[in-house]
Design an enzyme around this catalytic site. Structure first.
Site, PDB file in Angstrom:
ATOM      1  N   THR A 141      45.409 123.263  59.921  1.00 40.26           N
ATOM      2  CA  THR A 141      46.251 124.069  60.044  1.00 40.26           C
ATOM      3  C   THR A 141      46.096 125.660  59.067  1.00 40.26           C
ATOM      4  O   THR A 141      46.106 126.786  59.882  1.00 40.26           O
ATOM      5  CB  THR A 141      47.414 124.039  59.325  1.00 40.26           C
ATOM      6  OG1 THR A 141      48.686 122.805  60.266  1.00 40.26           O
ATOM      7  CG2 THR A 141      48.923 125.203  59.241  1.00 40.26           C
ATOM      8  N   TYR A 196      52.790 125.640  66.722  1.00 42.70           N
ATOM      9  CA  TYR A 196      51.411 126.121  66.305  1.00 42.70           C
ATOM     10  C   TYR A 196      50.569 125.083  65.926  1.00 42.70           C
ATOM     11  O   TYR A 196      51.412 123.711  66.100  1.00 42.70           O
ATOM     12  CB  TYR A 196      51.086 126.736  65.217  1.00 42.70           C
ATOM     13  CG  TYR A 196      51.237 125.695  64.028  1.00 42.70           C
ATOM     14  CD1 TYR A 196      52.259 125.289  63.538  1.00 42.70           C
ATOM     15  CD2 TYR A 196      50.031 124.668  63.749  1.00 42.70           C
ATOM     16  CE1 TYR A 196      51.723 124.367  62.343  1.00 42.70           C
ATOM     17  CE2 TYR A 196      49.308 123.930  62.773  1.00 42.70           C
ATOM     18  CZ  TYR A 196      50.932 123.594  61.593  1.00 42.70           C
ATOM     19  OH  TYR A 196      50.496 123.049  60.890  1.00 42.70           O
ATOM     20  N   SER A 241      43.890 117.696  60.939  1.00 44.17           N
ATOM     21  CA  SER A 241      43.592 116.148  60.256  1.00 44.17           C
ATOM     22  C   SER A 241      44.200 115.317  60.120  1.00 44.17           C
ATOM     23  O   SER A 241      43.952 113.681  59.946  1.00 44.17           O
ATOM     24  CB  SER A 241      43.172 116.310  58.317  1.00 44.17           C
ATOM     25  OG  SER A 241      44.837 116.568  57.933  1.00 44.17           O
ATOM     26  N   THR A 283      46.026 119.406  55.588  1.00 42.65           N
ATOM     27  CA  THR A 283      46.589 119.061  54.408  1.00 42.65           C
ATOM     28  C   THR A 283      47.626 117.569  54.927  1.00 42.65           C
ATOM     29  O   THR A 283      47.406 116.859  54.078  1.00 42.65           O
ATOM     30  CB  THR A 283      47.370 120.024  54.383  1.00 42.65           C
ATOM     31  OG1 THR A 283      48.557 119.707  55.720  1.00 42.65           O
ATOM     32  CG2 THR A 283      47.874 121.379  53.642  1.00 42.65           C
ATOM     33  N   ASP A 284      47.322 117.109  55.955  1.00 42.39           N
ATOM     34  CA  ASP A 284      47.916 115.423  55.946  1.00 42.39           C
ATOM     35  C   ASP A 284      46.996 114.265  55.337  1.00 42.39           C
ATOM     36  O   ASP A 284      47.536 113.589  55.172  1.00 42.39           O
ATOM     37  CB  ASP A 284      48.219 116.029  57.892  1.00 42.39           C
ATOM     38  CG  ASP A 284      49.077 115.972  58.818  1.00 42.39           C
ATOM     39  OD1 ASP A 284      50.326 116.856  57.695  1.00 42.39           O
ATOM     40  OD2 ASP A 284      49.009 116.003  59.690  1.00 42.39           O
ATOM     41  N   LYS A 299      49.731 114.316  48.982  1.00 38.70           N
ATOM     42  CA  LYS A 299      50.722 114.938  49.619  1.00 38.70           C
ATOM     43  C   LYS A 299      52.494 114.503  49.960  1.00 38.70           C
ATOM     44  O   LYS A 299      52.812 113.600  50.299  1.00 38.70           O
ATOM     45  CB  LYS A 299      50.295 115.456  51.206  1.00 38.70           C
ATOM     46  CG  LYS A 299      51.544 116.216  52.183  1.00 38.70           C
ATOM     47  CD  LYS A 299      50.516 116.226  53.202  1.00 38.70           C
ATOM     48  CE  LYS A 299      51.440 117.389  54.051  1.00 38.70           C
ATOM     49  NZ  LYS A 299      50.938 117.962  55.565  1.00 38.70           N
TER      50      LYS A 299
HETATM   51  N1  ASP Z   1      48.476 118.646  60.737  1.00 38.87           N
HETATM   52  C1  ASP Z   1      48.019 120.013  60.385  1.00 38.87           C
HETATM   53  C2  ASP Z   1      46.555 119.269  60.081  1.00 38.87           C
HETATM   54  O1  ASP Z   1      46.687 118.068  58.435  1.00 38.87           O
HETATM   55  C3  ASP Z   1      48.723 120.354  59.334  1.00 38.87           C
HETATM   56  C4  ASP Z   1      47.610 121.369  57.752  1.00 38.87           C
HETATM   57  O2  ASP Z   1      46.971 121.544  58.098  1.00 38.87           O
HETATM   58  O3  ASP Z   1      49.221 121.666  57.202  1.00 38.87           O
HETATM   59  O4  ASP Z   1      45.694 119.675  60.672  1.00 38.87           O
END
Ligand code: ASP
Length: 350
Positions: free
Chosen positions: A34, A47, A80, A113-114, A186
Site C-alpha cells: 500500500t 486502491y 503482499s 502490511t498484510d 498485524k
Molecule cells: N494489501 C496490502 C499489502 O499488504 C495492504 C498494505 O500494504 O497495507 O500489500
C-alpha cells in the site's frame, strides 16, 4: 622535509573531513504494498497496492537524503497478499549481498502490511548481518489524504542509520514504533495503528528522526541463526489448517494427499484439534509429514505436552509463534532436519 609534513597533515585533515561528512549508505529495496499504492480518488480504501516505483517513494520524502546517502531498487511490485517463497528467497539473498558484498551500512525494505510479519521473521532467520534491516509499509495508499507512508519511510531510514538498531535483528517501523520480527503482528484490518509486539510490546520508537530502543530481542536471529538459504531455489511445502468447532478434516487430508512436507495447525485454545482432524494429523506424522500445533488465539503460547501429548505423537508445539510464523520456522527447519525433537528445539531457540 617540513614541506612533506605539511602536505601529509593537510591530506590527513582532508580525509578526516571527508569521512566525517560521509553519510551512511542505505539501500531501499522496494517490494510494493500500500505504501506504493494508488487510488483514483483521495480514498483510503478503494486502491491498488504496488503501483508506484521506488524512485517516486524516495522523491516523496526528500528529507531522507539529509539522513543518509539513499538509493533504491525495485525487487518486485506486488501487494503482499501475493508474497511467496520465490520472492522471500530472492529478497534474503539480495539483502545479504547488499550488506556483505556491496558494503551498504543498512537496508530498508518497503513492503505491504498484510504479510510483513512473515517476511520480517523469514529475513530475521536468514539475513547474516548485524547491520540494521528495517521494514516499512503503510496502511493508506500514497494518494490518500494524510498518507502514512512518507513518515514511515522517513522513520525507517532514521532507524537504519542509528547504531541503536544494530544487532537487533530485522525490525518493522510503522506508526513511529519499532517492532521485533519475532513478536510483531498485524492486529487491525484498516487502522494505521495496526502493528503490535504481543505481550512484550514494542522494541523501540522513532521520534524526531532518532531511534530509541527500549529492549532487545529475546530469541536467536540473523548472525546467530543456523538457517542458510544461499544455496536454495525452493523451500519445503508447509500448509496451515484452521481449527473450529465441528471442523472438517478435508483441508488436512488435502495437504497430506498433496505430499506437503509439514502442516501447521491454527488450533483452538492451546493448539487443540477437532477429533476428526486429530486422527488425520496422527497419520500424517507417521507418514513423515511434520505437524506443528499453534493456536488461532491472538495471545498466549501453545504449550508443549499440555492437553495434547506431543511426546507420544511426535508433534511440535509452536510456543510463542502464531500459525503464520510457525509455518516460516517449520519451512526453514525442514531444510535442515526431519527429526521432530530437533525441530522442537528450533522452536525453543528461535
Ligand atoms: N494489501 C496490502 C499489502 O499488504 C495492504 C498494505 O500494504 O497495507 O500489500
Amino acid at each position: 622535509m617540513k614541506r612533506l609534513k605539511v602536505i601529509a597533515f593537510a591530506a590527513a585533515t582532508l580525509l578526516c573531513c571527508i569521512s566525517l561528512s560521509a553519510k551512511p549508505k542505505v539501500r531501499i529495496v522496494a517490494t510494493g504494498g500500500t505504501i506504493a499504492g494508488v487510488s483514483s480518488s483521495s480514498s483510503s480504501s478503494a486502491y491498488t497496492a504496488g503501483q508506484v516505483g521506488i524512485q517516486t517513494l524516495i522523491d516523496a520524502v526528500p528529507q531522507i537524503l539529509d539522513l543518509a546517502d539513499v538509493s533504491g531498487e525495485q525487487l518486485v511490485n506486488i501487494g503482499s497478499q501475493d508474497m511467496n517463497d520465490e520472492v522471500w528467497l530472492k529478497l534474503a539473498k539480495r539483502v545479504n549481498q547488499l550488506l556483505e558484498e556491496e558494503d551498504y551500512d543498512a537496508v530498508v525494505i518497503t513492503h505491504g502490511t498484510d504479510t510483513m510479519e512473515e517476511t520480517a521473521y523469514f529475513l530475521n532467520l536468514t539475513v547474516k548481518s548485524d547491520k540494521p534491516v528495517i521494514m516499512a509499509g503503510s496502511m493508506r495508499p500514497s494518494t490518500a489524504i494524510s498518507a502514512d507512508g512518507p513518515a514511515n519511510l522517513y522513520n525507517a531510514v532514521a532507524a537504519a542509520v542509528s547504531p541503536a538498531c544494530e544487532g537487533m535483528g530485522v525490525l518493522c517501523c510503522m506508526n513511529n514504533q519499532l517492532l521485533d520480527a519475532k513478536t510483531v503482528i498485524k492486529t487491525h484490518t484498516i487502522d494505521c495503528d495496526t502493528f503490535e509486539g504481543g505481550p512484550s510490546g514494542i522494541i523501540g520508537y522513532v521520534y524526531n528522526g532518532e531511534a530509541h530502543m527500549l529492549q532487545r530481542p529475546m530469541n536467536k536471529h540473523t548472525t546467530e541463526s543456523v538457517f542458510d538459504v544461499s544455496g536454495l531455489d525452493k523451500l519445503p511445502q508447509v500448509g496451515i489448517v484452521y481449527g473450529y468447532a465441528n471442523a472438517s478434516a478435508l483441508p488436512m487430508k488435502a495437504f497430506v494427499d498433496a505430499k506437503f512436507d509439514g502442516i501447521v495447525l491454527a488450533g483452538v485454545g492451546d493448539g487443540n484439534f477437532y477429533k476428526d482432524v486429530f486422527e488425520v494429523a496422527v497419520e500424517a506424522q507417521q507418514k513423515g509429514i511434520q505437524i506443528v500445533r499453534s493456536s488461532r488465539c491472538p495471545t498466549g503460547p501453545t504449550c508443549l505436552n499440555s492437553e495434547v501429548d506431543d511426546a507420544k505423537y511426535h508433534f511440535v508445539a509452536s510456543l510463542d509463534l502464531n500459525p503464520q510464523k510457525a509455518r516460516v520456522l517449520l519451512m526453514l527447519a525442514l531444510t535442515r532436519t526431519h527429526d521432530w525433537e530437533k525441530i522442537q528445539e528450533y522452536f525453543m531457540e528461535y
